[in-house]
Scaffold this motif. Sequence first.
Motif, short mmCIF file in Angstrom:
data_model
loop_
_atom_site.label_atom_id
_atom_site.label_comp_id
_atom_site.label_asym_id
_atom_site.label_seq_id
_atom_site.Cartn_x
_atom_site.Cartn_y
_atom_site.Cartn_z
N LEU A 81 0.71 -1.11 -0.05
CA LEU A 81 0.05 0.07 -0.08
C LEU A 81 0.70 1.36 -0.03
O LEU A 81 0.70 2.06 -0.62
CB LEU A 81 -1.03 -0.05 1.29
N ILE A 82 1.85 1.14 0.83
CA ILE A 82 2.92 2.30 0.91
C ILE A 82 3.51 2.57 -0.39
O ILE A 82 3.75 3.68 -0.89
CB ILE A 82 3.71 2.24 2.17
N SER A 83 3.78 1.47 -1.01
CA SER A 83 4.57 1.61 -2.20
C SER A 83 3.69 1.95 -3.37
O SER A 83 4.16 2.65 -4.30
CB SER A 83 5.15 0.17 -2.66
N MET A 84 2.38 1.55 -3.51
CA MET A 84 1.57 2.24 -4.48
C MET A 84 1.32 3.56 -4.31
O MET A 84 1.18 4.14 -5.33
CB MET A 84 0.08 1.39 -4.07
N ARG A 85 1.29 4.08 -3.18
CA ARG A 85 1.05 5.56 -2.91
C ARG A 85 2.06 6.19 -3.38
O ARG A 85 2.14 7.34 -3.81
CB ARG A 85 0.69 5.75 -1.31
N GLY A 86 3.59 5.72 -3.05
CA GLY A 86 4.56 6.56 -3.59
C GLY A 86 4.83 6.72 -5.02
O GLY A 86 5.69 7.24 -5.43
N ASP A 87 4.16 5.45 -5.77
CA ASP A 87 4.17 5.59 -7.05
C ASP A 87 3.43 6.47 -7.81
O ASP A 87 3.58 6.79 -9.02
CB ASP A 87 3.88 4.00 -7.82
N ASN A 88 2.53 6.97 -7.16
CA ASN A 88 1.46 7.99 -7.75
C ASN A 88 2.06 9.51 -7.76
O ASN A 88 3.18 9.88 -7.37
CB ASN A 88 0.24 8.09 -6.84
#
Length: 88
Positions: A81-88
Motif C-alpha cells: 500500500l505504501i509503495s503504491m502511494r509512492g508510485d502516484n
Amino acid sequence: MKLHDDIHNYYEKLVLDEVIKQKISESLDVDTLADFCCTVLNQLPPRYIRFEVDLAFYLPQSERIEMEEQVRVAIEESIKLISMRGDN
C-alpha cells in the motif's frame, strides 16, 4: 476516558516485534512508522489482554503461530500500500 494502563492489544507487541525483525523501523521516520503500524493493526483482529504472561500461558502454540503469520501478511499488504502511494 481511559480504561486502564495495563489493557492493550496483544497484536501491538507482535507487530512491533516483526517491524524490528524486518528492520522496517530503520527506513521510516517516527511519524510514518506510527502510521504504518496503524495500517497494519487495522488489518488484524483485536486481542486485548492485561498481562502478557496470561496469554503466553493459555495460548496454544498453533494459535500463536497463526497470529504471527497474520502479522506478516498484514505487514506485506501495508508495504504494498505504501509503495503504491509512492508510485502516484
